[in-house]
Design an enzyme around this catalytic site. Structure first.
Site, mmCIF file in Angstrom:
data_model
loop_
_atom_site.group_PDB
_atom_site.id
_atom_site.type_symbol
_atom_site.label_atom_id
_atom_site.label_comp_id
_atom_site.label_asym_id
_atom_site.label_seq_id
_atom_site.Cartn_x
_atom_site.Cartn_y
_atom_site.Cartn_z
ATOM 1 N N GLU A 30 -5.789 3.805 -5.113
ATOM 2 C CA GLU A 30 -6.007 4.307 -3.764
ATOM 3 C C GLU A 30 -5.054 5.474 -3.544
ATOM 4 O O GLU A 30 -4.122 5.696 -4.323
ATOM 5 C CB GLU A 30 -5.822 3.199 -2.729
ATOM 6 C CG GLU A 30 -6.848 2.081 -2.887
ATOM 7 C CD GLU A 30 -6.854 1.072 -1.751
ATOM 8 O OE1 GLU A 30 -6.629 1.492 -0.592
ATOM 9 O OE2 GLU A 30 -7.082 -0.115 -2.024
ATOM 10 N N GLU A 53 -3.595 -3.950 -5.641
ATOM 11 C CA GLU A 53 -2.242 -3.527 -6.008
ATOM 12 C C GLU A 53 -1.427 -4.802 -6.046
ATOM 13 O O GLU A 53 -1.211 -5.448 -5.026
ATOM 14 C CB GLU A 53 -1.713 -2.516 -4.988
ATOM 15 C CG GLU A 53 -0.454 -1.802 -5.461
ATOM 16 C CD GLU A 53 0.805 -2.499 -4.958
ATOM 17 O OE1 GLU A 53 1.467 -3.154 -5.793
ATOM 18 O OE2 GLU A 53 1.104 -2.392 -3.775
ATOM 19 N N CYS A 94 6.974 -3.945 -3.783
ATOM 20 C CA CYS A 94 6.368 -4.017 -5.112
ATOM 21 C C CYS A 94 6.900 -2.937 -6.039
ATOM 22 O O CYS A 94 6.847 -3.084 -7.267
ATOM 23 C CB CYS A 94 4.856 -3.902 -4.998
ATOM 24 S SG CYS A 94 4.290 -2.416 -4.132
ATOM 25 N N ASN A 99 5.403 -7.813 3.137
ATOM 26 C CA ASN A 99 6.625 -7.021 2.941
ATOM 27 C C ASN A 99 6.595 -5.705 3.703
ATOM 28 O O ASN A 99 7.611 -5.252 4.229
ATOM 29 C CB ASN A 99 6.884 -6.793 1.451
ATOM 30 C CG ASN A 99 5.739 -6.094 0.748
ATOM 31 O OD1 ASN A 99 4.580 -6.199 1.154
ATOM 32 N ND2 ASN A 99 6.043 -5.384 -0.310
#
Length: 487
Positions: free
Chosen positions: A463, A260, A294, A163
């Site tokens: 992160e 993630e 996301c 993405n």
């Protein structure tokens, strides 16, 4: 190692497609059968890509391991200097990267030029500055000095989604490299183009061979990479199901992981909000990149007194959105299956719910309509599962406590958005939301120094800023007993 990267489409057609090779040990490697990559806008093949097999994966990991000692031995200031040179290389190849990203993802030119590629440049420069200026820790007791040094992990597997392929690749590469790790990158099979251009940038900059290696392929190539005994850590952005599979794979060797994963993000819209800003911001958080981020919002909760007006205005905003293609025919079909599911579960479709018709080359692409629905139970599949498309469900709430419970009633916990002009409520509610990131009266506003990640099924670890440097290196504490002088 020049390759032809397709220019942005002209009149619905692409230039001659490229054949992309792996980048291992500082140079190209044409190995493995090839597979096609399709333009999401037209469905046409834009390039062919070599698929990594076990031998290719092994060569990449061995090249990274052979380079690891010398790269780790460089002073952090020198590694930071390499990061800045890579940033300069991205600037020189800016247009090539834009073309590659658009050809693979179908993104708008404006978004690619103002977000995806500039963030890649910013990632390298930000982590270079952060690492070069980070102080060491030292602690004193009477007659005792304890201090910490940080050592690189070694070889890091970097697995990147489709993405935001260039943005997320550089988000992981920059802190890993400046921390002294060497890397093997596996981009998504849908979006290899910008990684291939970055391989050329590494070669043009003279980056030592083996420090960055890039292999291409499907999930099987990624599985071979994370299973390889020469890989010391894994960083992954993608689906929760794939993240769970990677965790099982690396469990026996207890490799460090940073994940993630998916999201089913909520927005809370209170009656005291600035309604214009809330509608515009919510539309942006639902439909940006075709909902294929996301951090996008899929569940919208609106205080009952403004519910009907908000729904009408959000639906109108959806009708004004220029549709963006889904990444693949398979993903388009998945999103459409959720549109059908919503109807079967009894949803009221406020707008969208189908496939747009353009009467041009885009009708062969992977488009779906931006969609807003309402009327479903919180326990419906539509409201429980991540869709990853340009769609949201809107539901009313009556009290602040109910809004918080609705937002937290999910197996995911990546991001949330809060719309209110009440400062006390903003602080009070934001701190009670079970999410790694909470935005108040905005969305997708990022400071690269802050932690990034989710809770529950949305990920493990953080992160961003020093958290990235902490993940990509291990601390060693050295304690020295100081003898007292007789003088």
């Amino acid at each position: 190692m020049r390759m032809r990267v397709p220019c942005p489409r002209k009149g619905g057609r692409h230039e001659e497609s490229a054949v992309l090779t792996h980048f291992i040990g500082g140079g190209p490697l044409a190995a493995g059968k090839s597979f096609p990559v399709h333009d999401p806008v037209t469905g046409a093949v834009v390039r062919h890509v070599h698929e990594a097999d076990p031998e290719v994966v092994d060569r990449a990991v061995r090249a990274a391991r052979e380079a690891a000692r010398d790269w780790a031995a460089l002073p952090v200031g020198e590694r930071a200097g390499w990061m800045r040179r890579l940033a300069e290389g991205i600037e020189r190849r800016f247009d090539d990267l834009v073309a590659a990203e658009i050809a693979d993802t179908g993104k708008p030119l404006g978004q690619t030029r103002t977000l995806d590629i500039p963030r890649g440049i910013a990632n390298f420069r930000a982590f270079a500055d952060l690492a070069a200026q980070r102080p060491d820790d030292a602690f004193h007791l009477p007659g005792v000095l304890s201090y910490t040094v940080r050592r690189p992990l070694g070889v890091v597997a970097v697995i990147v989604p489709w993405n935001l392929p260039f943005l997320l690749m550089t988000w992981k590469l920059a802190p890993a490299l400046v921390s002294g790790d060497t890397v093997v990158v596996k981009p998504s099979e849908h979006t290899p183009g910008s990684a291939a251009v970055f391989a050329e940038i590494c070669a043009e900059a003279g980056l030592p061979p083996g420090v960055v290696n890039i292999i291409f392929g499907h999930g099987s190539a990624g599985r071979l990479l994370v299973e390889h005994p020469g890989v010391d850590a894994v960083t992954f952005t993608g689906s929760t199901a794939t993240g769970s599979a990677i965790m099982r794979t690396v469990a026996d060797r207890v490799k460090p992981i940073s994940f993630e994963l998916g999201g089913k993000n909520a927005a809370l819209v209170f009656e005291d909000c600035d309604l214009d800003r809330a509608v515009e911001g919510t539309a942006r958080s639902v439909f940006t990149n075709g909902g294929q981020v996301c951090l996008c919002t899929e569940r919208v909760y609106v205080q009952r007194s403004i519910f009907e007006e908000f729904c009408g205005r959000l639906a109108q905003s959806a009708r004004e959105v220029e549709p963006q293609p889904m990444i693949s025919a398979e993903h388009r079909d998945k999103v459409l299956s959720f549109y059908a599911l919503a109807r079967s579960e009894g949803a009221k479709v406020l707008t969208g719910g189908g496939v747009p018709v353009f009467h041009d080359h885009r009708d062969s692409g992977y488009f779906v309509e931006p969609t807003v629905v309402s009327g479903l139970s919180e326990w419906s599949r539509f409201n429980r599962e991540e869709i990853f498309g340009p769609v949201c469900h809107v539901a009313p709430f009556d009290s602040e406590a109910e809004a918080i419970d609705l937002a937290n009633g999910s197996d995911y916990g990546l991001a949330a958005t809060l719309w209110t002009t009440n400062l006390d409520r903003a602080h009070r509610v934001a701190q009670r939301l079970e999410a790694g990131l909470v935005w108040v009266n905005t969305w997708y506003l990022r400071d690269l120094r802050t932690p990034f990640g989710g809770v529950k099924l949305s990920g493990i670890g953080r992160e961003g800023g020093t958290r990235s440097l902490d993940f990509y290196s291990e601390p060693t504490t050295i304690t020295i007993k100081l003898e007292q002088s007789d003088a």
